[in-house]
Design an enzyme around this catalytic site. Structure first.
Site, PDB file in Angstrom:
ATOM      1  N   GLY A  52       0.808  -1.225   0.000  1.00  0.00           N
ATOM      2  CA  GLY A  52       0.000   0.000   0.000  1.00  0.00           C
ATOM      3  C   GLY A  52       0.837   1.269   0.000  1.00  0.00           C
TER       4      GLY A  52
ATOM      5  N   SER B 169       4.749   1.222  -4.290  1.00  0.00           N
ATOM      6  CA  SER B 169       6.015   0.785  -4.901  1.00  0.00           C
ATOM      7  C   SER B 169       5.896   0.711  -6.425  1.00  0.00           C
ATOM      8  CB  SER B 169       6.458  -0.567  -4.341  1.00  0.00           C
ATOM      9  OG  SER B 169       5.497  -1.553  -4.625  1.00  0.00           O
TER      10      SER B 169
ATOM     11  N   ASP C  70      -2.161   7.065  -7.110  1.00  0.00           N
ATOM     12  CA  ASP C  70      -0.799   6.644  -6.745  1.00  0.00           C
ATOM     13  C   ASP C  70       0.244   7.338  -7.618  1.00  0.00           C
ATOM     14  OD1 ASP C  70      -1.994   4.935  -4.977  1.00  0.00           O
ATOM     15  OD2 ASP C  70      -0.874   3.156  -5.585  1.00  0.00           O
TER      16      ASP C  70
HETATM   17  O1  PMV Z   1      -2.063  -0.312  -4.551  1.00  0.00           O
HETATM   18  P1  PMV Z   1      -2.273   0.440  -3.288  1.00  0.00           P
HETATM   19  O2  PMV Z   1      -2.334  -0.439  -2.104  1.00  0.00           O
HETATM   20  O3  PMV Z   1      -1.283   1.557  -3.177  1.00  0.00           O
HETATM   21  O4  PMV Z   1      -3.726   1.097  -3.348  1.00  0.00           O
HETATM   22  C1  PMV Z   1      -4.091   2.051  -4.281  1.00  0.00           C
HETATM   23  C2  PMV Z   1      -5.292   2.839  -3.850  1.00  0.00           C
HETATM   24  C3  PMV Z   1      -6.664   2.302  -4.256  1.00  0.00           C
HETATM   25  O5  PMV Z   1      -7.575   3.364  -4.000  1.00  0.00           O
HETATM   26  C4  PMV Z   1      -7.083   1.099  -3.432  1.00  0.00           C
HETATM   27  C5  PMV Z   1      -6.719   1.920  -5.731  1.00  0.00           C
HETATM   28  C6  PMV Z   1      -6.672   3.113  -6.688  1.00  0.00           C
HETATM   29  O6  PMV Z   1      -6.384   2.877  -7.851  1.00  0.00           O
HETATM   30  O7  PMV Z   1      -6.934   4.248  -6.291  1.00  0.00           O
END
Ligand code: PMV
Length: 342
Positions: A125, A128, A172
């Site tokens: 989360g 990476s 992200d």
């Molecule tokens: O992949 P992660 O654990 O960094 O999660 C990304 C965030 C989410 O909201 C769950 C998915 C997204 O694309 O926004």
């Protein structure tokens, strides 16, 4: 340390005289709105001082080769979790990022070698994959003497992120590109903002890995089955995300902490928490944290904890470690993706 190699199918071509290019991009935490952001709610995220570092060098044949160093402790969950990612699957998105960039800059047949060092725990989360792919895109652009704009990098990063996550919101890659704090409303509406003061945040890893694709897919399906409930959740998340951005701008830690606990409750309701995440959040609360919540896709991965002071943070960190978590002290990265020549 695990060293992963991926070799392209190649044809022979003359050696390029280009010099190596380095780039790095930060990891991230989500302070509010994960999962709901995929459904259209706003999210707030902060770039953190854990980095992926990329070096791009020429090679004398066409195609993209990728080598990646990923600390083993980031791959094998302490619990031997079966969700630990297959190392070979980790390389494909990196190759896709480089190939999409070469195509974008009109240099398809160029041969290059991408070397990645990742200091961000994988499948936890902390962004990476977005961090690594964003650094690769920037470096490959620069290697071709093209300084890609942040918007271009953002667009290109959807190629590997779609491959990896199926339906990524874009939050992200946005925060890894811009650095600092962002409020993400949708891909065409990303606002950076300055917090009044940097929140004192501790990240704590459960050591349990998750698969973002499965978790996001599950929430999307649930939102279609339980429309009425999700309409209410979306209203609430909108208030929470806007409230979190406001609290950061005004430096109101009490408010920020309360909203973080509320956000965790909502994430629990939609089924993306995990007993260990709940236990660590509860442990942090009892140890005096102002706020705590899971961050990212959930199902394992990390929690984030807001503390009042560095003394409180150190005390909470010790308690979380005793309860089986792995705490990291992090701070905000303000640069975002950055490249430098050798
Ligand atoms: O992949 P992660 O654990 O960094 O999660 C990304 C965030 C989410 O909201 C769950 C998915 C997204 O694309 O926004």
């Amino acid at each position: 340390m695990l060293r992963l190699h991926s070799r392209s199918e190649e044809s022979s071509r003359p050696t390029s005289d280009a010099s190596p290019v380095f780039a790095r991009a930060p990891g991230k935490i989500i302070l509010a709105g994960e999962h709901f952001v995929v459904l259209g709610a706003p999210a707030v995220a902060m770039a953190i001082n854990l980095y992926s570092k990329v070096q791009v060098t020429p090679k004398n044949s066409s195609g993209v080769d990728v080598d990646a160093d990923i600390p083993l402790r980031f791959l094998a969950g302490k619990t031997g979790n079966p969700m630990a990612p297959d190392p070979r699957r980790l390389l494909r998105p990196l190759q896709l990022a480089a190939e999409a960039t070469l195509k974008h800059v009109g240099s398809n047949d160029r041969g290059l070698h991408v070397n990645v060092e990742c200091e961000i725990p994988v499948a936890a989360g902390l962004g990476s994959s977005a961090s690594t792919t964003v650094a690769i895109i920037s470096a490959v652009g620069r290697f071709n003497r093209i300084e890609l704009s942040r918007k271009e990098i953002f667009k290109l990063a959807f190629v590997p992120e779609n491959f990896l996550h199926g339906k990524p919101s874009g939050v992200d890659q946005a925060v890894c590109i811009y650095g600092g704090m962002i409020q993400f409303n949708r891909p065409s509406d990303v606002k950076t903002f300055r917090p009044k003061k940097e929140p004192l945040i501790l990240v704590c890893d459960t050591g349990i890995h998750h698969a973002t694709r499965t978790l996001v897919g599950g929430v999307v399906q649930k939102s279609q089955r339980e429309r009425k409930d999700f309409q209410n959740y979306m209203v609430r998340v909108r208030e929470i995300s806007n409230g979190v951005a406001r609290a950061l701008r005004s430096g109101d830690d009490e408010d920020l902490g309360t909203l973080m606990y509320q956000n965790h409750e909502l994430l629990r309701k939609i089924g993306v928490s995990h007993p260990k995440l709940d236990h660590l959040v509860e442990t942090a609360r009892r140890a005096g944290a102002l706020g705590a919540k899971l961050t990212g896709a959930g199902g394992g991965g990390c929690i984030i904890v807001l503390s009042q002071s560095t003394t409180a943070r150190d005390r909470i960190s010790r308690v979380l470690r005793k309860e089986g978590g792995t705490p990291y002290k992090i701070s905000m990265d303000t640069s975002g993706v950055a490249w430098q020549p050798a």
